[in-house]
Write a protein that holds these residues in place. Sequence first.
Motif, PDB file in Angstrom:
ATOM      1  N   GLN A 253      49.809  46.267  32.218  1.00  0.00           N
ATOM      2  CA  GLN A 253      50.777  45.463  32.959  1.00  0.00           C
ATOM      3  C   GLN A 253      50.411  43.989  32.860  1.00  0.00           C
ATOM      4  OE1 GLN A 253      50.877  46.404  37.136  1.00  0.00           O
ATOM      5  NE2 GLN A 253      52.580  45.047  37.586  1.00  0.00           N
ATOM      6  N   ILE A 254      51.432  43.158  32.699  1.00  0.00           N
ATOM      7  CA  ILE A 254      51.260  41.701  32.737  1.00  0.00           C
ATOM      8  C   ILE A 254      52.067  41.185  33.923  1.00  0.00           C
ATOM      9  CG2 ILE A 254      51.579  39.522  31.519  1.00  0.00           C
ATOM     10  CD1 ILE A 254      51.515  41.174  28.885  1.00  0.00           C
ATOM     11  N   VAL A 255      51.363  40.524  34.861  1.00  0.00           N
ATOM     12  CA  VAL A 255      52.011  40.032  36.075  1.00  0.00           C
ATOM     13  C   VAL A 255      52.221  38.529  35.951  1.00  0.00           C
ATOM     14  CG1 VAL A 255      51.861  39.840  38.590  1.00  0.00           C
ATOM     15  CG2 VAL A 255      50.873  41.829  37.420  1.00  0.00           C
ATOM     16  N   SER A 256      53.496  38.123  36.004  1.00  0.00           N
ATOM     17  CA  SER A 256      53.820  36.690  35.927  1.00  0.00           C
ATOM     18  C   SER A 256      54.334  36.231  37.300  1.00  0.00           C
ATOM     19  CB  SER A 256      54.873  36.448  34.854  1.00  0.00           C
ATOM     20  OG  SER A 256      56.031  37.203  35.145  1.00  0.00           O
ATOM     21  N   GLY A 257      54.744  34.999  37.391  1.00  0.00           N
ATOM     22  CA  GLY A 257      55.300  34.490  38.641  1.00  0.00           C
ATOM     23  C   GLY A 257      54.553  33.308  39.216  1.00  0.00           C
ATOM     24  N   HIS A 258      53.301  33.091  38.761  1.00  0.00           N
ATOM     25  CA  HIS A 258      52.556  31.935  39.230  1.00  0.00           C
ATOM     26  C   HIS A 258      53.037  30.686  38.490  1.00  0.00           C
ATOM     27  CE1 HIS A 258      49.955  35.284  40.420  1.00  0.00           C
ATOM     28  NE2 HIS A 258      49.485  34.480  41.359  1.00  0.00           N
ATOM     29  N   HIS A 259      53.110  29.576  39.223  1.00  0.00           N
ATOM     30  CA  HIS A 259      53.590  28.328  38.619  1.00  0.00           C
ATOM     31  C   HIS A 259      52.452  27.456  38.086  1.00  0.00           C
ATOM     32  CE1 HIS A 259      57.374  29.538  40.268  1.00  0.00           C
ATOM     33  NE2 HIS A 259      56.947  29.442  41.509  1.00  0.00           N
ATOM     34  N   SER A 260      51.216  27.830  38.364  1.00  0.00           N
ATOM     35  CA  SER A 260      50.060  27.065  37.884  1.00  0.00           C
ATOM     36  C   SER A 260      48.904  28.026  37.619  1.00  0.00           C
ATOM     37  CB  SER A 260      49.651  26.012  38.922  1.00  0.00           C
ATOM     38  OG  SER A 260      49.387  26.634  40.159  1.00  0.00           O
ATOM     39  N   GLU A 261      47.782  27.481  37.176  1.00  0.00           N
ATOM     40  CA  GLU A 261      46.635  28.319  36.799  1.00  0.00           C
ATOM     41  C   GLU A 261      46.162  29.173  37.970  1.00  0.00           C
ATOM     42  OE1 GLU A 261      46.566  24.988  36.551  1.00  0.00           O
ATOM     43  OE2 GLU A 261      45.913  24.341  34.566  1.00  0.00           O
ATOM     44  N   ILE A 262      45.845  30.443  37.675  1.00  0.00           N
ATOM     45  CA  ILE A 262      45.271  31.333  38.692  1.00  0.00           C
ATOM     46  C   ILE A 262      43.754  31.112  38.664  1.00  0.00           C
ATOM     47  CG2 ILE A 262      45.077  33.709  39.512  1.00  0.00           C
ATOM     48  CD1 ILE A 262      47.518  34.339  37.669  1.00  0.00           C
ATOM     49  N   TRP A 263      43.200  30.720  39.806  1.00  0.00           N
ATOM     50  CA  TRP A 263      41.779  30.364  39.842  1.00  0.00           C
ATOM     51  C   TRP A 263      40.898  31.484  40.388  1.00  0.00           C
ATOM     52  CZ3 TRP A 263      39.799  26.461  37.239  1.00  0.00           C
ATOM     53  CH2 TRP A 263      40.651  25.402  36.862  1.00  0.00           C
ATOM     54  N   SER A 264      41.449  32.352  41.216  1.00  0.00           N
ATOM     55  CA  SER A 264      40.609  33.404  41.799  1.00  0.00           C
ATOM     56  C   SER A 264      41.461  34.580  42.244  1.00  0.00           C
ATOM     57  CB  SER A 264      39.831  32.845  42.992  1.00  0.00           C
ATOM     58  OG  SER A 264      38.955  33.821  43.505  1.00  0.00           O
ATOM     59  N   ILE A 265      40.888  35.793  42.139  1.00  0.00           N
ATOM     60  CA  ILE A 265      41.540  37.017  42.637  1.00  0.00           C
ATOM     61  C   ILE A 265      40.486  37.867  43.327  1.00  0.00           C
ATOM     62  CG2 ILE A 265      43.362  37.090  40.886  1.00  0.00           C
ATOM     63  CD1 ILE A 265      41.722  39.241  39.418  1.00  0.00           C
ATOM     64  N   ASP A 266      40.925  38.726  44.245  1.00  0.00           N
ATOM     65  CA  ASP A 266      40.014  39.687  44.858  1.00  0.00           C
ATOM     66  C   ASP A 266      40.833  40.831  45.448  1.00  0.00           C
ATOM     67  OD1 ASP A 266      37.496  40.639  45.318  1.00  0.00           O
ATOM     68  OD2 ASP A 266      37.297  39.719  47.293  1.00  0.00           O
ATOM     69  N   VAL A 267      40.164  41.973  45.630  1.00  0.00           N
ATOM     70  CA  VAL A 267      40.807  43.143  46.211  1.00  0.00           C
ATOM     71  C   VAL A 267      39.969  43.602  47.393  1.00  0.00           C
ATOM     72  CG1 VAL A 267      39.616  44.841  44.751  1.00  0.00           C
ATOM     73  CG2 VAL A 267      41.905  45.352  45.614  1.00  0.00           C
ATOM     74  N   ASP A 268      40.619  44.115  48.446  1.00  0.00           N
ATOM     75  CA  ASP A 268      39.857  44.554  49.617  1.00  0.00           C
ATOM     76  C   ASP A 268      39.115  45.843  49.285  1.00  0.00           C
ATOM     77  OD1 ASP A 268      41.999  46.609  51.582  1.00  0.00           O
ATOM     78  OD2 ASP A 268      42.327  46.001  49.517  1.00  0.00           O
TER      79      ASP A 268
END
Length: 929
Positions: free
Chosen positions: A184-199
């Motif tokens: 899967q490729i998830v788009s929708g951000h308008h600028s660079e994604i700097w960080s992700i995390d999951v609970d």
Amino acid sequence: MVKAYLRHEPAAAFGVIVSVESNITYDNSGKHLLAPALEKLGVWHVRQGVCTKTLSPSPSSRGPSLAVTYVASSSSSLVASGYADGSIRIWDCDKGSCETTLNGHKGAVTALRYNKVGSLLASGSKDNDVILWDVVGETGLFRLRGHRDQITDLVFLDSGKKLVSSSKDKFLRVWDLETQHCMQIVSGHHSEIWSIDVDPDERYLVTGSADLELRFYNVKHDFMNGESMVNVSGAEIGNDGELSTQNKWEVLKPFGEMQRQSKDRVATMRFNKSGNLLACQVAGKTVEVFRVLDEAESKRKAKRRLNRKKEKKSAKEAVDATENVEANLSTEEAGSISVITVPDVFKLLQTVRASKKISSISFCPITPKNSLASLALSLNNNSLEFYSIESGASTKTLAIELQGHRSDVRSVTLSSDNSLLLSTSHNAVKIWNPSTGSCLRTIDSGYGLCGLIVPHNKYAMVGTKDGKIEIIDVGSGTRSEIVEAHGGSVRSIATIPNENGFVTGSADHDVKFWEYQIKQKPGQDSKCLTVSNVRTMKMNDDVLVVAVSPDAKYVAVALLDCTVKVLFMDSLKFFLSLYGHKLPVLCMDISSDGELIVTGSADKNLRIWGLDFGDCHKSIFAHSDSVMAVQFVRNTHYMFSAGKDRLVRYWDADKFELLLTLEGHHADVWCLAISNRGDFVVTGSHDRSIRRWDRTEEPFFIEEEKEKRLEELFEADIDNAFEDRHVPKEELPEEGAVALAGKKTQETLTATDSIIDALDVAEMELKRLAEHKEEKTRGKVAEFQPNMIMLGLSPSDYVLRALSNISINDLEQTLLVELVCRIVTVLLQTHHSQLISTPSARPVLTVLKEILYARVKECKDTIGFNLAAMDHLKQLMASRSDALFRDAKSKLSEIRSQQSKRLEARTETKTEKPKKKKQKKSTDMHVWS
């Protein structure tokens, strides 16, 4: 006779608490914090506030300026650190030893993440690739390619079966690690994604970018029986056929957005270990802490929200509303009761404000008894802060800052007996023990540009940017007096030998001569040091440096007009003018015998002058940027220079030869000081580190060092080898691609040579053994003498020994054989002119022309055909089946067993007329059969 010199080696580096470019993290126990300090990894005991151990690469394996760029801790005692050259080291935090080194990335490591068990490690880099490593096997599994910009963060999902990667290309990619493809490729951000995390429960995945919103996604989990569930606040969705095939491939489903308080970009997003808090650190001074509500609380909150909405609507409703409208409203409300939004789950608890800009954050894995969580912050002013997060407010519990300067080190000065080291910065003066690197005193001061420790080590003088001379009492660690010395910044301070005096040079065009004495001031009990101005000399431009000859006969003054004026000390009359630099002189020194003066300039050159006639003996291109400091070793004509190119260099001023280049600093080197005996050198840098370089007993020769430098240049060009330089960059497909995890390094090339040598030796030994057997059959009995090189091993054991000496990670790259056609092409290009001028070589070239293209095209067509066929099968399965592509792989054994049963049934009834089967075959079975 060839002259030998003594080598200088890096001995100690101190003054750095935490690097700005890297992150911090707790270890699995929660007692220690791992804080990268340039090329080292400091392990800090949080409660005691001391650095208990330092994890540093051995000098043999460490390259120049190899800074730690990312660090990650596992569920065990293992810790992974990524470096600026793309290498990854696995450390055992308890033992303090390096377990293995993994080479695969071609750019700096920007993200590392262990899976929950700690058996797999995912790494992302500036080379846009994600590599999965087997930590137990100490080897690379595969490389995932698809992102168009550097990887910023990684997170494992579904018990380590899936991996989510974020990048500066504004996309999230979900990778299936079993089939090694992008799901899967998830788009929708308008600028660079700097960080992700999951609970921890893997309900929500959150992303932070430069957008003003935080984006949240629900995570879909797969189960063994093919059922699937999406954690949309308790709502389950099974594969009942209502959803499209595309939805079934989706692992991340958009849940909603939430507005942030700060306008700065997000730097780090992290859940705590229990999953009830989410911290959002921005590229500023704040951390927003959110409370994560559980399922029951979030449902109650949603219900209350809907009730309030209902009350508002009923208040606005007209009395004569029709029953039809009321019925519609009631059905809408009934349907929307279970709809939970992001604000129902995530609630802003508080905002933590630090004193300076925050570089990184980390939650303590152990929850304290009297608070919700402990949060560690690394600040960009070389300090660590610890906060206790409570429901009402956050309180600072500890700050680690005394072990280093808040900004770059502007000057370093050694005492006459080399027992103390004085360093100055923009707001403090620190006294160090140069042998141990421990900070003895910290004194608040102005912006110190130069310093001086007076004999007997009781007092020190610091010249500041605002024109003052500050007198420091070393014993008590206080500033005893501030003298208004100059109208401009005090750029240089130099002691007058054999006298109680010193000289200062300033930007106000003045050179002032001072005397100091210890006397009792009126109204004070104790005696203290006082200074008084004796003489002042006016120059015609800003004074940058002053230097006094060892016999106190001359004073040299470097001016902003690129010249150096040498004057008599007693009469201040003009003696010499040293002219030749194209830019201002920033540093200079006079040798102990008074024969030579060396000047370093912003024009990158060192000039060596004779002090008798002022003639320039030699101009040396010393550094690739401005020369900031230069000093002679006492009683010799050897000298050290430091520059903005991060290098410290050792020179022979009589032979005008470069002896050594000392690499280690990660930013501009501002200053240096040499001990009186010349046994060590201390340097201070813009990277806030102070480094000590010790003289060893190991001799070296100039010619050997020249050869070594040439070899290093050759080795550094391996990455730009022929095949990499001329092959056009391939365009990656949208769905991503898989490649080998390792990369070619100097170690893999050396290992390849060792295997080839071992094979050659073994082959020769086998021939000798065969010849010996033949002689035995003929009756010539002679004792067989085995090859001494083989160390008494058999040929096969000798080859096995050569293979076992290679690290597991390098083995795959070592055994990769270059393509024959590529070797042929290299040979043709190298010897092109000789081959076409040799008549006997023309028939060979003709044969090669006919064979090479045809064979390569044949191989390419075969591979292309197979790839197309596999892609076609994949598309068929995706279009006709509800199951994922990998499901067919897992059911293969089951289908084969069914087919074998049917085959047996057919053989039993082959005499009978075959009946047409009414049972419909499954799509998966059709494809695989």
